[in-house]
Structure formats: C-alpha cells, structure tokens
Design an enzyme around this catalytic site. Structure first.
Site, PDB file in Angstrom:
ATOM      1  N   ALA A 158      38.336  23.199  44.840  1.00  0.00           N
ATOM      2  CA  ALA A 158      39.307  23.578  45.733  1.00  0.00           C
ATOM      3  C   ALA A 158      40.125  22.284  46.447  1.00  0.00           C
ATOM      4  CB  ALA A 158      38.488  24.597  46.828  1.00  0.00           C
ATOM      5  N   GLY A 171      35.269  24.424  42.433  1.00  0.00           N
ATOM      6  CA  GLY A 171      36.113  25.277  41.796  1.00  0.00           C
ATOM      7  C   GLY A 171      36.317  24.956  40.273  1.00  0.00           C
ATOM      8  N   GLU A 201      33.657  25.764  38.069  1.00  0.00           N
ATOM      9  CA  GLU A 201      33.601  27.310  38.223  1.00  0.00           C
ATOM     10  C   GLU A 201      34.875  27.825  37.138  1.00  0.00           C
ATOM     11  OE1 GLU A 201      33.549  27.380  42.395  1.00  0.00           O
ATOM     12  OE2 GLU A 201      31.814  28.826  42.384  1.00  0.00           O
ATOM     13  N   GLU A 261      29.782  21.305  46.536  1.00  0.00           N
ATOM     14  CA  GLU A 261      30.006  22.142  47.851  1.00  0.00           C
ATOM     15  C   GLU A 261      29.163  21.882  48.816  1.00  0.00           C
ATOM     16  OE1 GLU A 261      30.067  23.572  44.817  1.00  0.00           O
ATOM     17  OE2 GLU A 261      32.118  24.838  44.433  1.00  0.00           O
TER      18      GLU A 261
HETATM   19  N1  CAA Z   1      41.116  18.359  47.228  1.00  0.00           N
HETATM   20  C1  CAA Z   1      42.143  17.722  47.581  1.00  0.00           C
HETATM   21  N2  CAA Z   1      42.467  16.280  47.199  1.00  0.00           N
HETATM   22  C2  CAA Z   1      41.425  15.793  46.416  1.00  0.00           C
HETATM   23  C3  CAA Z   1      40.323  16.566  45.865  1.00  0.00           C
HETATM   24  C4  CAA Z   1      40.190  17.806  46.542  1.00  0.00           C
HETATM   25  N3  CAA Z   1      39.169  18.584  45.865  1.00  0.00           N
HETATM   26  N4  CAA Z   1      39.773  15.774  45.044  1.00  0.00           N
HETATM   27  C5  CAA Z   1      40.267  14.735  45.119  1.00  0.00           C
HETATM   28  N5  CAA Z   1      41.446  14.629  45.762  1.00  0.00           N
HETATM   29  C6  CAA Z   1      42.420  13.652  45.894  1.00  0.00           C
HETATM   30  C7  CAA Z   1      42.013  12.494  46.887  1.00  0.00           C
HETATM   31  O1  CAA Z   1      42.194  12.932  48.239  1.00  0.00           O
HETATM   32  C8  CAA Z   1      42.789  11.273  46.526  1.00  0.00           C
HETATM   33  O2  CAA Z   1      44.192  11.534  46.987  1.00  0.00           O
HETATM   34  P1  CAA Z   1      44.700  10.333  47.875  1.00  0.00           P
HETATM   35  O3  CAA Z   1      45.073   9.379  47.106  1.00  0.00           O
HETATM   36  O4  CAA Z   1      46.045  11.010  48.562  1.00  0.00           O
HETATM   37  O5  CAA Z   1      43.627   9.946  48.854  1.00  0.00           O
HETATM   38  C9  CAA Z   1      42.990  11.647  44.841  1.00  0.00           C
HETATM   39  O6  CAA Z   1      42.723  12.940  44.736  1.00  0.00           O
HETATM   40  C10 CAA Z   1      42.122  10.945  43.891  1.00  0.00           C
HETATM   41  O7  CAA Z   1      41.062  11.053  44.470  1.00  0.00           O
HETATM   42  P2  CAA Z   1      39.844   9.745  44.820  1.00  0.00           P
HETATM   43  O8  CAA Z   1      40.560   8.491  45.125  1.00  0.00           O
HETATM   44  O9  CAA Z   1      38.643  10.403  45.777  1.00  0.00           O
HETATM   45  O10 CAA Z   1      39.057   9.491  43.281  1.00  0.00           O
HETATM   46  P3  CAA Z   1      37.910   8.917  42.999  1.00  0.00           P
HETATM   47  O11 CAA Z   1      37.826   8.742  41.598  1.00  0.00           O
HETATM   48  O12 CAA Z   1      37.542   7.851  43.879  1.00  0.00           O
HETATM   49  O13 CAA Z   1      36.970  10.093  43.246  1.00  0.00           O
HETATM   50  C11 CAA Z   1      36.066  12.463  43.113  1.00  0.00           C
HETATM   51  C12 CAA Z   1      36.770  11.227  42.429  1.00  0.00           C
HETATM   52  C13 CAA Z   1      34.468  11.955  42.905  1.00  0.00           C
HETATM   53  C14 CAA Z   1      36.339  13.514  42.515  1.00  0.00           C
HETATM   54  C15 CAA Z   1      36.331  12.543  44.589  1.00  0.00           C
HETATM   55  O14 CAA Z   1      37.860  12.872  44.583  1.00  0.00           O
HETATM   56  C16 CAA Z   1      35.772  13.560  45.071  1.00  0.00           C
HETATM   57  O15 CAA Z   1      34.506  13.898  45.719  1.00  0.00           O
HETATM   58  N6  CAA Z   1      36.598  15.023  45.461  1.00  0.00           N
HETATM   59  C17 CAA Z   1      36.227  16.095  45.864  1.00  0.00           C
HETATM   60  C18 CAA Z   1      35.484  17.053  45.289  1.00  0.00           C
HETATM   61  C19 CAA Z   1      34.640  18.277  46.044  1.00  0.00           C
HETATM   62  O16 CAA Z   1      34.070  18.118  46.744  1.00  0.00           O
HETATM   63  N7  CAA Z   1      35.233  19.409  45.195  1.00  0.00           N
HETATM   64  C20 CAA Z   1      34.549  20.513  45.822  1.00  0.00           C
HETATM   65  C21 CAA Z   1      35.822  21.151  46.569  1.00  0.00           C
HETATM   66  S1  CAA Z   1      35.021  23.079  47.540  1.00  0.00           S
HETATM   67  C22 CAA Z   1      35.278  24.160  46.067  1.00  0.00           C
HETATM   68  O17 CAA Z   1      35.643  23.805  45.022  1.00  0.00           O
HETATM   69  C23 CAA Z   1      34.799  25.338  46.591  1.00  0.00           C
HETATM   70  C24 CAA Z   1      35.387  26.397  45.972  1.00  0.00           C
HETATM   71  O18 CAA Z   1      36.230  26.368  44.893  1.00  0.00           O
HETATM   72  C25 CAA Z   1      35.115  27.770  45.988  1.00  0.00           C
END
Ligand code: CAA
Length: 257
Positions: free
Chosen positions: A65, A108, A111, A131
């Site tokens: 998400a 997501g 999923e 999450e």
């Molecule tokens: N939402 C919004 N932006 C995101 C994102 C997300 N889930 N994941 C990555 N991005 C963005 C980052 O903010 C970054 O943008 P900026 O350059 O503008 O800061 C860009 O994508 C690149 O990401 P990173 O610099 O973080 O890249 P990385 O290679 O260092 O790390 C990663 C990659 C490990 C995937 C890390 O980005 C991360 O942990 N992301 C979040 C993953 C997460 O927690 N997902 C679960 C969300 S909750 C959910 O999914 C619930 C549901 O649907 C019901």
C-alpha cells in the site's frame, strides 16, 4: 487512459498489464488499485482475451500500500474504503491471471501476487508481509491466502516478523511455481499465458473456479463442484472438438462453446 499502469493486447489471447509507479516502487495507491480493477474488468469482458499477465519492473512488483497515502487516510472506515471494492473486483477476475514478479512484492504487493493463479518469480524477487513493522497487519488477504499456500509456520513467521523470503524459499514453499533469471520472468509468463490461451475458455474458467474452491472448502463440497463442472464441460462443443482433434491428430480449435 490509466495513469499508473500500461495495458498491452499482445494477440494470441494474451494481455499484459504493467504497473507503472516506479518512483514509489509501484506502491498501490487507491487510484492504481482502481485502475487495475478496471483493466481486469475490461479483460474479463473482452472475448479475445483469455489470459492476463501482471507485472511490475525489475526493482519492484509492488512495495505494498502507498504509505504516503496511508498516512493521510482514516483506516478505521476500512470496510467502506474504495480500495476494498477494487480488491474484490481483482479477486473476482475469472480468467487465468499470471503474476511475473521481479524485486519487491511486499505487503499489498505480495497479496496482489497471491491474487494471481500462477506466480513466476525472478531470482531476485522478495516476498513479504512487513505490515507488522508499521503496527498493523495484512489487510488484503495475506493472513488467509498465505497460510493456505505456504502453510501455518512460514506464514506466521512472515507475518509476525515482517521479514521477507527470497524467490528460492518462495519456490520451496509453493508460493511461486517457477524461478527464472530476472530478465526472463515476463517472457516465461507470456509463454505460459500463450499456452493457456489456446485451451478451451470454459474449461479454463471452470478449472480455475474448482482449484480456487480447493483453498476454501471441505473435500466433499469441492468434489461436488468438480463433478458438476466436469458434467457441464462434457456437454460442450469444445469437448467434442478436443476429442475430434486428438483422433484426427491435429491441434484443437476451441470456440468457447
Ligand atoms: N509506499 C509509498 N512509497 C514507497 C513505498 C510504499 N509502500 N515503498 C517504497 N516507497 C518509495 C520510497 O519512499 C522512496 O521514495 P523517495 O525516493 O521519494 O523517498 C522510493 O519508493 C524508493 O524506496 P526506498 O528508497 O525505500 O528503496 P530501498 O531499496 O532502500 O528500500 C523497500 C526498498 C525495502 C521496499 C522499502 O522502500 C520499504 O520498506 N518500503 C515499504 C514496504 C512496506 O512496508 N510495505 C507494506 C505497506 S502496508 C500494506 O501493504 C498493507 C495493505 O496493502 C493492506
């Protein structure tokens, strides 16, 4: 025109949908999910499309998400959230759906991949439900589809630790059906899609329905559904064509009837 994905009709009954928010690792905004649901509804309605391949890019299938959007949203009204109806529409897609996954498939995104019927992964793919690190839990089927797919212990481990597994682990666990070199993932998925698209459409649809039923029903009910579907297919012209083609040693030309 969708803003966050590309839809290509490739011929041979195959459509390719590519998620296109690379700046956010294809994070699933409400708008992207709605566009995906709409793209699948269009594929469903198109009699020339038999199979859809869904992919992202080399770095990410989808990182879950969109957390920037989530930070601004009131999640307490989640049952009335428009995202839920998009997920429901994606779930209802009745034609074969293949996910071609490179890079991150998290939250997501994992999923979403599990909504596909077949997952082909690149060697660098990572599947996870992080999450718990955000103080929440999976909300698009992760706690239900993951244990049904990889078993209780690994599902618990993934959801409770938030740690992702790599493609080889996902293959051993049955989450994905094949692992290829990253640059060959989409090609392999399209190859399978073209193979599947040549089969009888009604048989594909009923076989998918019966297989999905195996995930959420008891054996006796599943066998009843299978018998019913088998009987329906026995009365189709495509069944006659399939057997005639075998006897005449030629490829079958299925019509969907
Ligand atoms: N939402 C919004 N932006 C995101 C994102 C997300 N889930 N994941 C990555 N991005 C963005 C980052 O903010 C970054 O943008 P900026 O350059 O503008 O800061 C860009 O994508 C690149 O990401 P990173 O610099 O973080 O890249 P990385 O290679 O260092 O790390 C990663 C990659 C490990 C995937 C890390 O980005 C991360 O942990 N992301 C979040 C993953 C997460 O927690 N997902 C679960 C969300 S909750 C959910 O999914 C619930 C549901 O649907 C019901």
């Amino acid at each position: 025109m969708p803003q966050h994905l590309a839809v290509e009709t490739l011929g041979g009954g195959v459509r390719l949908i590519t998620l296109q928010r690379p700046q956010a690792l294809n994070a699933l905004t409400t708008a992207l999910l709605a566009e995906l649901a709409q793209a699948l509804a269009e594929a469903e309605a198109d009699p020339h499309t038999q199979v859809v391949v869904l992919t992202g890019n080399r770095k990410a299938f989808a990182a879950g998400a969109d957390l920037k959007e989530m930070a601004e949203r009131d999640l307490t009204g989640i049952l009335n959230d428009p995202r839920q109806s998009s997920w429901e529409q994606i779930r209802r897609f009745s034609k074969p759906l293949i996910a071609a996954v490179n890079g991150f498939a998290l939250g997501g995104g994992c999923e979403l991949a599990m909504h596909a019927d077949i997952i082909i992964a690149g060697e660098d793919a990572r599947f996870g439900q992080p999450e718990i690190n955000l103080g929440i839990m999976p909300g698009a089927g992760g706690t239900q589809r993951l244990p049904r797919t990889v078993g209780k212990s690994l599902a618990m481990q993934m959801v409770l630790t938030g740690e992702a597994i790599d493609a080889r682990h996902a293959l051993r666990a049955g989450l994905v059906s094949e692992v290829t070199q990253p640059e060959l993932v989409v090609e392999r998925a399209l190859q399978l899609a073209r193979l599947i698209a040549g089969k009888a459409p009604l048989a594909l649809r009923l076989a998918k329905e019966a297989l999905l039923k195996a995930m959420d029903t008891d054996l006796a009910s599943g066998l009843r559904l299978e018998r019913h579907a088998f009987t329906v297919l026995a009365g189709t012209r495509d069944r006659e064509e399939g057997i005639a083609a075998f006897q005449e040693k030629r490829p079958a030309q299925f019509s969907g009837h």
